[in-house]
Design a protein around this motif. Structure first.
Motif, PDB file in Angstrom:
ATOM      1  N   VAL A 149       5.325   2.754   8.220  1.00  0.00           N
ATOM      2  CA  VAL A 149       5.296   1.516   7.842  1.00  0.00           C
ATOM      3  C   VAL A 149       3.969   1.942   6.751  1.00  0.00           C
ATOM      4  N   ILE A 150       5.158   0.497   5.872  1.00  0.00           N
ATOM      5  CA  ILE A 150       4.304   1.517   4.011  1.00  0.00           C
ATOM      6  C   ILE A 150       3.479  -0.852   3.904  1.00  0.00           C
ATOM      7  N   PRO A 151       2.161  -0.462   3.343  1.00  0.00           N
ATOM      8  CA  PRO A 151       1.530  -1.887   2.624  1.00  0.00           C
ATOM      9  C   PRO A 151       2.418  -2.523   1.427  1.00  0.00           C
ATOM     10  N   ALA A 152       2.690  -3.285   1.232  1.00  0.00           N
ATOM     11  CA  ALA A 152       3.120  -3.790  -0.155  1.00  0.00           C
ATOM     12  C   ALA A 152       2.810  -4.976  -0.305  1.00  0.00           C
ATOM     13  N   TYR A 153       3.001  -5.602  -1.980  1.00  0.00           N
ATOM     14  CA  TYR A 153       2.598  -6.936  -1.853  1.00  0.00           C
ATOM     15  C   TYR A 153       3.506  -7.762  -2.368  1.00  0.00           C
ATOM     16  N   ALA A 154       3.044  -8.927  -2.238  1.00  0.00           N
ATOM     17  CA  ALA A 154       3.963 -10.483  -3.081  1.00  0.00           C
ATOM     18  C   ALA A 154       3.692 -10.865  -4.781  1.00  0.00           C
TER      19      ALA A 154
END
Length: 283
Positions: free
Chosen positions: A202-207
């Motif tokens: 699970v990779i965190p990513a951002y808007a």
């Protein structure tokens, strides 16, 4: 002829003794009742104030109100109120003003630490007459991982996976993003909790405001051989950022956390946790 005498009544002394006995019992009971302390009225519990960010998307307010209704269903009798940081009524200062000097626990409907948790909410609370405490943000927490998993399953994530499926699957945890390093730390911890639960990366990513973006994270996972990439929506309610992130999903995109029942449980957990910390400090 012997004069007749009326028969003597045997009941009068008996009635007198019975009356005396009853009177003694009543007197003793009255004395005992005077020794019983009056019932102690428990003070009303502090109000729970849900602090939402606010959004121009009308679905956000609808979602927050539905979540508030779930909290009330789980804890009947607990006063539950709503206040927004911006963009929507009621605003938090107005909600706190209506409480007067009552006790309240503010529970941020935010998923990580950051400027709103560290500055905005404490500042508004300090300006109010209400006696407030601010609970920790909702995330990271295992209950959030549970809710994220449930939303993925609703979107089509398999209930069970074999080894081959796991090796080809991954998740991007799409969050709003912040320049605050504590926010990124919390989001990475949330990603690890979800990865432990799912058994896949699970990779965190951002808007916005942080990297990687959701499309960048999806591309990196695809290039590493993960061809089934889902997007988990790390947002409390629908809105522009949540919609943009979902559009980047090459496979499935989960709905925001919203009014999921686990979210209501987590809110009450944060409320109780704040009260317990206060009791410990007072002791």
């Amino acid at each position: 002829m012997t004069a007749s005498h009326p028969p003597r009544s045997e009941s009068a002394p008996h009635l007198d003794s019975t009356a005396q006995l009853i009177g003694g019992i009543v007197s003793r009971l009255a004395g005992q009742l005077r020794l019983v302390p009056p019932p102690v009225r428990r003070p009303a519990p502090p109000a729970l104030v849900l602090v939402a960010h606010g959004s121009r998307d009308p679905r956000a307010l609808t979602t927050v109100r539905a979540l508030m209704a779930r909290v009330r269903d789980l804890r009947p009798g607990l006063p539950v109120h709503l206040g927004h940081i911006e963009l929507n009524e009621p605003l938090l200062p107005g909600t706190l003003a209506a409480l007067g000097d009552a006790r309240a626990v503010l529970v941020p409907l935010l998923l990580s630490r950051g400027y709103h948790v560290g500055q905005d909410i404490p500042g508004m609370a300090a300006a109010a007459a209400a006696r407030t405490r601010t609970a920790a943000p909702l995330g990271p927490h295992p209950l959030l991982a549970e809710a994220l998993h449930a939303r993925l399953v609703e979107a089509g994530w398999p209930q069970a996976m074999d080894g081959t499926a796991r090796r080809s699957s991954a998740v991007v945890l799409a969050a709003a993003g912040s320049r605050d390093p504590d926010s990124a730390t919390d989001t990475r911890r949330a990603a690890r909790l979800l990865a432990d639960r799912l058994g896949v990366p699970v990779i965190p990513a951002y808007a916005s405001a942080a990297t990687p973006t959701v499309p960048e994270a999806v591309r990196a996972l695809t290039e590493s051989g993960r061809h089934r990439v889902a997007v988990a929506s790390y947002f409390t309610a629908p809105g522009r950022f949540a919609s943009q992130c979902a559009q980047a999903a090459p496979w499935i995109a989960a709905a925001p956390l919203g009014a999921h029942e686990t979210m209501a449980r987590l809110i009450l957990h944060r409320y109780g946790q704040s009260l317990a910390e206060r009791s410990t400090q007072a002791a």
